[in-house]
Design an enzyme around this catalytic site. Structure first.
Site, PDB file in Angstrom:
ATOM      1  N   LEU A 146       0.837  -1.204   0.000  1.00 28.78           N
ATOM      2  CA  LEU A 146       0.000   0.000   0.000  1.00 28.78           C
ATOM      3  C   LEU A 146       0.869   1.251   0.000  1.00 28.78           C
ATOM      4  O   LEU A 146       0.525   2.264  -0.608  1.00 28.78           O
ATOM      5  CB  LEU A 146      -0.894   0.017   1.244  1.00 28.78           C
ATOM      6  CG  LEU A 146      -1.951  -1.067   1.357  1.00 28.78           C
ATOM      7  CD1 LEU A 146      -2.545  -1.059   2.762  1.00 28.78           C
ATOM      8  CD2 LEU A 146      -3.033  -0.856   0.322  1.00 28.78           C
ATOM      9  N   ALA A 149       7.945   3.245   3.068  1.00 25.26           N
ATOM     10  CA  ALA A 149       8.653   4.337   3.740  1.00 25.26           C
ATOM     11  C   ALA A 149      10.136   3.996   3.834  1.00 25.26           C
ATOM     12  O   ALA A 149      10.602   3.023   3.240  1.00 25.26           O
ATOM     13  CB  ALA A 149       8.048   4.577   5.114  1.00 25.26           C
ATOM     14  N   LEU A 151      12.003   2.804   6.284  1.00 26.78           N
ATOM     15  CA  LEU A 151      12.415   1.617   7.022  1.00 26.78           C
ATOM     16  C   LEU A 151      11.531   0.400   6.772  1.00 26.78           C
ATOM     17  O   LEU A 151      11.917  -0.713   7.121  1.00 26.78           O
ATOM     18  CB  LEU A 151      12.437   1.918   8.529  1.00 26.78           C
ATOM     19  CG  LEU A 151      13.296   3.111   8.972  1.00 26.78           C
ATOM     20  CD1 LEU A 151      13.239   3.261  10.484  1.00 26.78           C
ATOM     21  CD2 LEU A 151      14.734   2.961   8.495  1.00 26.78           C
ATOM     22  N   LYS A 168       2.970  -4.236   8.474  1.00 23.92           N
ATOM     23  CA  LYS A 168       4.159  -3.416   8.254  1.00 23.92           C
ATOM     24  C   LYS A 168       5.394  -4.304   8.321  1.00 23.92           C
ATOM     25  O   LYS A 168       5.678  -4.918   9.349  1.00 23.92           O
ATOM     26  CB  LYS A 168       4.230  -2.316   9.322  1.00 23.92           C
ATOM     27  CG  LYS A 168       5.387  -1.349   9.163  1.00 23.92           C
ATOM     28  CD  LYS A 168       5.289  -0.242  10.210  1.00 23.92           C
ATOM     29  CE  LYS A 168       6.431   0.742  10.107  1.00 23.92           C
ATOM     30  NZ  LYS A 168       6.319   1.832  11.110  1.00 23.92           N
ATOM     31  N   ASP A 305       7.113  12.768  14.377  1.00 28.20           N
ATOM     32  CA  ASP A 305       7.181  12.590  12.926  1.00 28.20           C
ATOM     33  C   ASP A 305       5.787  12.704  12.306  1.00 28.20           C
ATOM     34  O   ASP A 305       5.353  11.824  11.558  1.00 28.20           O
ATOM     35  CB  ASP A 305       7.792  11.220  12.605  1.00 28.20           C
ATOM     36  CG  ASP A 305       8.400  11.167  11.211  1.00 28.20           C
ATOM     37  OD1 ASP A 305       8.611  12.237  10.619  1.00 28.20           O
ATOM     38  OD2 ASP A 305       8.649  10.058  10.717  1.00 28.20           O
TER      39      ASP A 305
END
Length: 518
Positions: A146, A149, A151, A168, A305
């Protein structure tokens, strides 16, 4: 010319990473470290040669070379991935240091369109972490991510219980190469500081060295999300129902793989999608501002963040409506890997500083800037970095003194000040505690989100910040008063005065808007 090269020197930081360190021998790598910056510098020198500074031709040439160099920088970070993209993300938030072209290009590419791990790599991570392939562990698993990033990347999946989840998955090899990559960045930043003494970003390496190991531990991230929601329930009950973090499925989560509730919501800066949900961008902006003001000034446990890819919004599940007949928003906060804690003294001083900024109190601004480490000589600059306004605007008593229109004039003014005061800005960033540097980054992220939602900035967001910061200052005085009746009365009177001041500012704003419309 020297000032221009100094101003763009942050671009040199990542241009040294053109080849991955692990793909070159040590001699070649050392040569790259010392040779590649010259490519960027020569481009600037050649492009601006014999052009009069400030002329139309000079401005056009500078804009084009900024764009070229920003795209090179983007490519260089992507070639190395991981830590280098994380570093690029930090740089993309430094609006007061880096030219606008860098900010726009880096932000557009480094939040959700980062390099993607292959499905074979994802497959191997799932096997290693959960003991079986994705198609066995999950009833469904979409091989296409989807989002990706610096990391990790996220895949949609469905559990055997029928629950839709977001998985993730950490990019491979990051844990193995993180130490070496940080050491490489440390070498480069120290070399650049030796070449350009005004360019002192060694604090950025220290920050990455501390934050990356925590961000690589997804269970640490999961615990942060739980603590964040608990803080809202305990310390900000009026806001708690409007804040949400995806539920974590602990039995399907490890340090390198995190399985969470799938969120069907709009991205925080997708204004069209927000309106299609029956929400108003201005209400979303107010909620974002309130949520992070509560974290910073009252909780002291701050998500550092909050860029656009890490927040989503949906209508409040209870279907509540506000007094204007609009649906109320619920803010969904994602990616809880980077948090910082503010101790009581720092949190109180920072709240008092923002109270001073909102109400144009020069003495309070100077006093609390000094307490936070800026020094008497850089107080005005610190206020400017926080607000993106020059000192004369910061202490202007007019109601809209902090409001940024977001037009070309505002941007040009900011870039001019950044160019003129680059050495002083670097010195300020060197002096400030790293936790305050993270607050600057948080502030920049929130400003960028609000700019998209509001097409500028709004006085209402400053009212929210001013009120919550003032409440935090009053809370600290209550602690000091130790239940003194006289102290409590004084604090109550102070809060009443605050409400009167805010009301006065609202009236002044209305009169100002009426005057402009005439």
């Amino acid at each position: 010319m020297c000032r221009i090269l100094c101003f763009v020197s942050p671009c040199n930081l990542c241009c040294l990473f053109y080849y991955k360190r692990r793909e070159t021998d040590n001699i070649s790598f050392v040569l790259l470290v010392f040779a590649l910056p010259q490519t960027f510098l020569l481009d600037y020198q050649y492009s601006l040669w014999n052009l009069k500074e400030g002329s139309t031709e000079w401005s056009k040439a500078k804009h084009e070379v900024h764009k070229r160099s920003a795209h090179r920088l983007q490519d260089l970070c992507f070639r190395n991935g991981g830590i280098y993209i994380k570093l690029g993300q930090h740089i993309s938030q430094l609006e007061y240091v880096v030219p606008e072209e860098y900010v726009q290009i880096m932000r557009a590419s480094m939040l959700k369109r980062c390099p993607v791990s292959s499905y074979d790599q994802v497959h191997n991570v799932v096997i290693k972490e959960l003991g079986g392939p994705p198609e066995k562990i999950f009833a469904e698993f979409d091989p296409n991510p989807l989002a990706s990033a610096s990391l990790a990347q996220v895949h949609a999946a469905r559990t055997h219980d029928g629950l839709k989840v977001a998985v993730k998955v950490q990019h491979t090899h990051l844990t193995d190469t993180a130490v070496a990559d940080i050491a490489t960045v440390d070498l480069i930043v120290n070399f650049l500081h030796w070449c350009f003494p005004a360019f002192d970003y060694r604090w950025l390496v220290d920050e990455i060295r501390e934050s990356v190991p925590k961000e690589l531990d997804f269970l640490f991230e999961a615990r942060n999300s739980v603590k964040c929601l608990d803080n809202f329930r305990r310390l900000s009950p009026r806001t708690a129902h409007s804040i949400y973090a995806p539920k974590v499925y602990w039995n399907l989560s490890t340090t390198r793989l995190l399985t969470m509730e799938f969120m069907d919501a709009a991205e925080i800066t997708d204004v069209t999608a927000i309106r299609s949900l029956g929400l108003e961008p201005v209400d979303v902006s107010k909620l974002v501002t309130r949520a992070f003001a509560e974290m910073i000034f009252k909780h002291g446990f701050v998500h550092c963040d909050p860029h656009a890819a890490n927040m989503m919004v949906r209508p409040l599940p209870s279907n509540k409506w506000n007094i204007f007949g609009r649906r109320k928003p619920q803010l969904i906060i994602l990616d809880h890997g980077l948090y910082r804690e503010l101790d009581f003294s720092t949190r109180t001083n920072y709240a008092a500083l923002w109270k001073g900024l909102v109400f144009a109190d020069a003495n309070a601004i100077k006093e609390n800037s000094i307490k936070l480490g800026a020094g008497e000589d850089l107080c005005a600059l610190f206020a400017g970095v926080l607000t993106m306004r020059p000192w004369k605007k910061v202490i202007d008593p007019s109601a809209d003194h902090l409001v940024l229109e977001g037009n070309d004039g505002d941007r040009s003014e900011l870039q001019m000040y950044a160019s003129l005061y680059f050495p002083q800005i670097s010195e300020l960033l060197r002096r400030l505690p790293r936790v305050i540097l993270l607050m600057l980054k948080t502030n920049d992220c929130l400003r960028a989100v609000n700019h998209v939602l509001l097409q500028g900035s709004s006085l209402e967001t400053f009212f929210i910040v001013g009120r919550i910061a003032s409440e935090a200052v009053a809370d600290s005085k209550r602690v000091a008063a130790k239940r003194s009746i006289l102290g409590s009365i004084c604090i109550w009177l102070e809060m009443m005065l605050l409400e009167a001041r805010i009301l006065g500012l609202r009236v002044a704003l209305q009169l100002l808007q009426l005057k402009k419309s005439d």
